[in-house]
Design a protein around this motif. Structure first.
Motif, PDB file in Angstrom:
ATOM      1  N   PRO A 166      -0.117   4.212  12.390  1.00  0.00           N
ATOM      2  CA  PRO A 166       1.127   4.218  13.170  1.00  0.00           C
ATOM      3  C   PRO A 166       1.451   2.875  13.803  1.00  0.00           C
ATOM      4  O   PRO A 166       2.558   2.677  14.297  1.00  0.00           O
ATOM      5  N   TYR A 167       0.479   1.954  13.789  1.00  0.00           N
ATOM      6  CA  TYR A 167       0.690   0.660  14.437  1.00  0.00           C
ATOM      7  C   TYR A 167       0.619  -0.493  13.437  1.00  0.00           C
ATOM      8  O   TYR A 167       0.318  -1.617  13.811  1.00  0.00           O
ATOM      9  N   VAL A 168       0.876  -0.216  12.188  1.00  0.00           N
ATOM     10  CA  VAL A 168       0.748  -1.254  11.172  1.00  0.00           C
ATOM     11  C   VAL A 168       1.684  -2.423  11.496  1.00  0.00           C
ATOM     12  O   VAL A 168       2.845  -2.234  11.853  1.00  0.00           O
ATOM     13  N   SER A 169       1.138  -3.639  11.405  1.00  0.00           N
ATOM     14  CA  SER A 169       1.925  -4.831  11.726  1.00  0.00           C
ATOM     15  C   SER A 169       2.814  -5.217  10.548  1.00  0.00           C
ATOM     16  O   SER A 169       2.599  -4.799   9.410  1.00  0.00           O
ATOM     17  N   VAL A 170       3.817  -6.024  10.851  1.00  0.00           N
ATOM     18  CA  VAL A 170       4.714  -6.504   9.797  1.00  0.00           C
ATOM     19  C   VAL A 170       3.930  -7.314   8.774  1.00  0.00           C
ATOM     20  O   VAL A 170       4.126  -7.184   7.557  1.00  0.00           O
ATOM     21  N   GLY A 171       2.989  -8.150   9.274  1.00  0.00           N
ATOM     22  CA  GLY A 171       2.190  -8.960   8.365  1.00  0.00           C
ATOM     23  C   GLY A 171       1.370  -8.119   7.412  1.00  0.00           C
ATOM     24  O   GLY A 171       1.295  -8.397   6.212  1.00  0.00           O
ATOM     25  N   ALA A 172       0.735  -7.076   7.946  1.00  0.00           N
ATOM     26  CA  ALA A 172      -0.070  -6.194   7.104  1.00  0.00           C
ATOM     27  C   ALA A 172       0.810  -5.471   6.094  1.00  0.00           C
ATOM     28  O   ALA A 172       0.417  -5.281   4.935  1.00  0.00           O
ATOM     29  N   ALA A 173       1.990  -5.057   6.525  1.00  0.00           N
ATOM     30  CA  ALA A 173       2.905  -4.369   5.615  1.00  0.00           C
ATOM     31  C   ALA A 173       3.298  -5.259   4.450  1.00  0.00           C
ATOM     32  O   ALA A 173       3.377  -4.814   3.294  1.00  0.00           O
ATOM     33  N   TRP A 174       3.545  -6.545   4.726  1.00  0.00           N
ATOM     34  CA  TRP A 174       3.896  -7.483   3.662  1.00  0.00           C
ATOM     35  C   TRP A 174       2.739  -7.692   2.697  1.00  0.00           C
ATOM     36  O   TRP A 174       2.948  -7.929   1.504  1.00  0.00           O
ATOM     37  N   ARG A 175       1.519  -7.624   3.224  1.00  0.00           N
ATOM     38  CA  ARG A 175       0.343  -7.887   2.373  1.00  0.00           C
ATOM     39  C   ARG A 175      -0.020  -6.710   1.472  1.00  0.00           C
ATOM     40  O   ARG A 175      -0.790  -6.870   0.531  1.00  0.00           O
ATOM     41  N   MET A 176       0.499  -5.531   1.774  1.00  0.00           N
ATOM     42  CA  MET A 176       0.122  -4.341   1.021  1.00  0.00           C
ATOM     43  C   MET A 176       0.984  -4.138  -0.213  1.00  0.00           C
ATOM     44  O   MET A 176       2.180  -4.441  -0.217  1.00  0.00           O
ATOM     45  N   ALA A 177       0.359  -3.593  -1.241  1.00  0.00           N
ATOM     46  CA  ALA A 177       1.098  -3.271  -2.458  1.00  0.00           C
ATOM     47  C   ALA A 177       2.153  -2.208  -2.150  1.00  0.00           C
ATOM     48  O   ALA A 177       1.922  -1.291  -1.362  1.00  0.00           O
ATOM     49  N   SER A 178       3.294  -2.343  -2.783  1.00  0.00           N
ATOM     50  CA  SER A 178       4.397  -1.401  -2.535  1.00  0.00           C
ATOM     51  C   SER A 178       4.071   0.003  -3.011  1.00  0.00           C
ATOM     52  O   SER A 178       4.698   0.976  -2.583  1.00  0.00           O
ATOM     53  N   SER A 179       3.069   0.130  -3.882  1.00  0.00           N
ATOM     54  CA  SER A 179       2.712   1.444  -4.419  1.00  0.00           C
ATOM     55  C   SER A 179       1.797   2.248  -3.505  1.00  0.00           C
ATOM     56  O   SER A 179       1.450   3.388  -3.812  1.00  0.00           O
ATOM     57  N   VAL A 180       1.408   1.671  -2.356  1.00  0.00           N
ATOM     58  CA  VAL A 180       0.631   2.430  -1.376  1.00  0.00           C
ATOM     59  C   VAL A 180       1.574   3.411  -0.679  1.00  0.00           C
ATOM     60  O   VAL A 180       2.603   3.019  -0.130  1.00  0.00           O
ATOM     61  N   HIS A 181       1.221   4.697  -0.697  1.00  0.00           N
ATOM     62  CA  HIS A 181       2.045   5.719  -0.068  1.00  0.00           C
ATOM     63  C   HIS A 181       1.835   5.683   1.451  1.00  0.00           C
ATOM     64  O   HIS A 181       0.699   5.787   1.921  1.00  0.00           O
ATOM     65  N   HIS A 182       2.908   5.575   2.199  1.00  0.00           N
ATOM     66  CA  HIS A 182       2.814   5.551   3.659  1.00  0.00           C
ATOM     67  C   HIS A 182       2.814   6.981   4.186  1.00  0.00           C
ATOM     68  O   HIS A 182       3.763   7.742   3.973  1.00  0.00           O
ATOM     69  N   VAL A 183       1.743   7.347   4.892  1.00  0.00           N
ATOM     70  CA  VAL A 183       1.584   8.701   5.432  1.00  0.00           C
ATOM     71  C   VAL A 183       1.780   8.658   6.936  1.00  0.00           C
ATOM     72  O   VAL A 183       1.217   7.809   7.632  1.00  0.00           O
ATOM     73  N   THR A 184       2.594   9.566   7.464  1.00  0.00           N
ATOM     74  CA  THR A 184       2.873   9.592   8.900  1.00  0.00           C
ATOM     75  C   THR A 184       2.073  10.653   9.640  1.00  0.00           C
ATOM     76  O   THR A 184       2.014  10.650  10.867  1.00  0.00           O
ATOM     77  N   ASN A 185       1.445  11.560   8.908  1.00  0.00           N
ATOM     78  CA  ASN A 185       0.629  12.620   9.515  1.00  0.00           C
ATOM     79  C   ASN A 185      -0.807  12.466   9.029  1.00  0.00           C
ATOM     80  O   ASN A 185      -1.086  12.612   7.836  1.00  0.00           O
ATOM     81  N   LEU A 186      -1.710  12.164   9.957  1.00  0.00           N
ATOM     82  CA  LEU A 186      -3.114  11.941   9.584  1.00  0.00           C
ATOM     83  C   LEU A 186      -3.710  13.140   8.872  1.00  0.00           C
ATOM     84  O   LEU A 186      -4.555  12.986   7.972  1.00  0.00           O
ATOM     85  N   ASP A 187      -3.301  14.338   9.235  1.00  0.00           N
ATOM     86  CA  ASP A 187      -3.843  15.541   8.596  1.00  0.00           C
ATOM     87  C   ASP A 187      -3.624  15.524   7.090  1.00  0.00           C
ATOM     88  O   ASP A 187      -4.419  16.082   6.323  1.00  0.00           O
ATOM     89  N   ASP A 188      -2.519  14.917   6.646  1.00  0.00           N
ATOM     90  CA  ASP A 188      -2.236  14.855   5.209  1.00  0.00           C
ATOM     91  C   ASP A 188      -3.290  14.040   4.467  1.00  0.00           C
ATOM     92  O   ASP A 188      -3.602  14.326   3.303  1.00  0.00           O
ATOM     93  N   ILE A 189      -3.836  13.015   5.135  1.00  0.00           N
ATOM     94  CA  ILE A 189      -4.922  12.234   4.528  1.00  0.00           C
ATOM     95  C   ILE A 189      -6.133  13.132   4.303  1.00  0.00           C
ATOM     96  O   ILE A 189      -6.729  13.148   3.214  1.00  0.00           O
ATOM     97  N   PHE A 190      -6.505  13.884   5.330  1.00  0.00           N
ATOM     98  CA  PHE A 190      -7.672  14.758   5.211  1.00  0.00           C
ATOM     99  C   PHE A 190      -7.467  15.833   4.143  1.00  0.00           C
ATOM    100  O   PHE A 190      -8.373  16.152   3.380  1.00  0.00           O
ATOM    101  N   ARG A 191      -6.255  16.405   4.092  1.00  0.00           N
ATOM    102  CA  ARG A 191      -6.000  17.517   3.180  1.00  0.00           C
ATOM    103  C   ARG A 191      -5.910  17.091   1.722  1.00  0.00           C
ATOM    104  O   ARG A 191      -6.358  17.811   0.822  1.00  0.00           O
ATOM    105  N   GLU A 192      -5.336  15.920   1.472  1.00  0.00           N
ATOM    106  CA  GLU A 192      -4.944  15.572   0.110  1.00  0.00           C
ATOM    107  C   GLU A 192      -5.898  14.639  -0.633  1.00  0.00           C
ATOM    108  O   GLU A 192      -5.886  14.595  -1.870  1.00  0.00           O
ATOM    109  N   CYS A 193      -6.724  13.884   0.093  1.00  0.00           N
ATOM    110  CA  CYS A 193      -7.437  12.784  -0.558  1.00  0.00           C
ATOM    111  C   CYS A 193      -8.853  13.152  -0.989  1.00  0.00           C
ATOM    112  O   CYS A 193      -9.586  13.846  -0.273  1.00  0.00           O
ATOM    113  N   ASP A 194      -9.224  12.641  -2.157  1.00  0.00           N
ATOM    114  CA  ASP A 194     -10.578  12.854  -2.676  1.00  0.00           C
ATOM    115  C   ASP A 194     -11.577  11.946  -1.977  1.00  0.00           C
ATOM    116  O   ASP A 194     -12.744  12.313  -1.804  1.00  0.00           O
TER     117      ASP A 194
END
Length: 388
Positions: A166-194
């Motif tokens: 939730p606090y990702v900086s502009v610099g970090a956002a620019w450095r990340m690949a555009s294909s990284v899915h941005h998740v706004t609910n932490l629970d979705d990470i726990f539920r969906e990821c291997d």
């Protein structure tokens, strides 16, 4: 002469950057600056000469930050300097968690005396069969310098990457690949990821965040990686999740008594940033921060005072730094002291971070001693430093 004391072994790549007017000293009592890695500083008394502490690394839980702030001592760290080293070991951990590599190595060692081991291994290796990470979902909690690099590399390896911060900086956002899915609910990470890897600091709100509830949300057979801080994970909850099979593997860089008792934990001896290159990078960054602050009053990457940069100290004039509580009317009292003394303020910057404020002033002339004394007498002023 400025004296720098090293509480731990600091790479020569860093200390060699110290200017000629600086000298390394074994005497902590006369240090202007301190370079440190893991040495515990909470019980240390700081000399009046000490202006700054630079941690050659990211974590600063070995330093009393609030006490340093109250004494006008700036504490720096070196975010991102060891990011590549940690990223590489996280990728290694992904493979350790997906294939029976560790178990297979242990089997080979246990059966080293078997003359027919070449044949025996063909039957035994079925127990160590794993899965490929290609196409699997990786959740990255925390998208700072390390998390962003992990996400990008995982994309290159063919993983489907989900990032939460939730606090990702502009610099970090620019450095990340555009294909990284941005998740706004932490629970979705726990539920969906291997696979899930965590890269956040240990602060109020994150300590123990991977608890019983978080583990219950995880996919059956999930792999959890912790190369950030041991206290982020509730050990009792993780041990139960491993025992039940809810979590297939917990891979951590922090060997504690509780973790060592867990079945299904792969534990490394805090190797994340332990490369020669990372130590060199951290040392160089720490020295540059320290020297820039001592020479110019510039604050970059401080964990207890706000960032402030007014460039190089003006020649033939003066610069004064004032550390004070972040309360109303303090800045006006500071400027009034200069006005009443007939000293012109050419430039001024005031920054704050929580309860701590930093005011940097460029003057038309060097600050007279009586002015410094009056500044120090203002209620709430912690320290006054004549930078130049």
């Amino acid at each position: 002469m400025q004296y720098i004391h090293c509480l731990n072994n600091i790479s020569n790549y860093g200390t060699d950057l110290l200017p000629g007017s600086y000298e390394l000293t074994d005497e902590f009592g006369k240090a202007t600056g301190v370079l440190v890695r893991s040495a515990a500083m909470h019980d240390m008394e700081f000399p009046e000469s000490l202006l700054a502490i630079a941690r050659a690394g990211a974590g600063v839980n070995n330093i009393p930050l609030d006490r340093c702030a109250e004494e006008g001592i700036v504490v720096f760290n070196t975010p991102g300097a060891n990011a590549n080293a940690v990223k590489e070991i996280v990728i290694c951990a992904l493979l350790l968690g997906s294939r029976g590599i560790v178990e297979g190595i242990e089997w080979c060692r246990d059966n080293a005396d078997d003359e027919n081991i070449a044949k025996s291994v063909e039957k035994a290796k079925k127990a160590f069969a794993g899965r490929e990470i290609l196409g699997k979902k990786l959740g990255v909690i925390g998208l700072g310098a390390i998390g962003a690099q992990v996400a990008n590399t995982a994309i290159d390896l063919g993983m489907d990457v989900y990032g939460y911060d939730p606090y990702v900086s502009v610099g970090a956002a620019w450095r990340m690949a555009s294909s990284v899915h941005h998740v706004t609910n932490l629970d979705d990470i726990f539920r969906e990821c291997d696979y899930i890897t965590i890269h956040v600091p240990a602060v109020e709100g994150t300590i123990g965040m991977v608890d019983e509830r978080a583990c219950s949300l995880m996919k059956d057979g999930a792999v959890f990686l912790n190369f950030s801080r041991d206290t982020l994970v509730n050990n009792e909850a993780m041990a139960a999740a491993l025992e039940s099979g809810k979590v297939h593997a917990y891979i951590t860089d922090f060997a504690t008594p509780d973790v060592m008792k867990m079945n299904g934990a792969i534990v490394l001896p805090h190797l994340g940033a332990s490369t020669a290159e990372a130590e060199d990078n951290c040392a160089m960054m720490a020295v540059r921060e320290l020297v820039d602050y001592i020479e110019n009053g510039t604050i970059v990457n401080s964990v207890n005072y706000p960032a402030c940069d007014m460039g190089v100290c003006p020649e033939g004039a003066g610069r004064v730094a004032v550390f004070h509580e972040n309360v109303p009317n303090t800045v006006s009292q500071i400027t009034n002291v200069f006005g009443a003394s007939g000293v012109n303020i050419e430039n001024l910057t005031n920054k704050s971070k929580g309860n701590h404020a930093y005011t940097l002033l460029d003057l038309s002339e060097p600050a007279p001693e009586e002015v410094v004394a009056k500044l120090q007498a203002i209620e709430g002023v912690r320290r006054v430093r004549v930078v130049c």
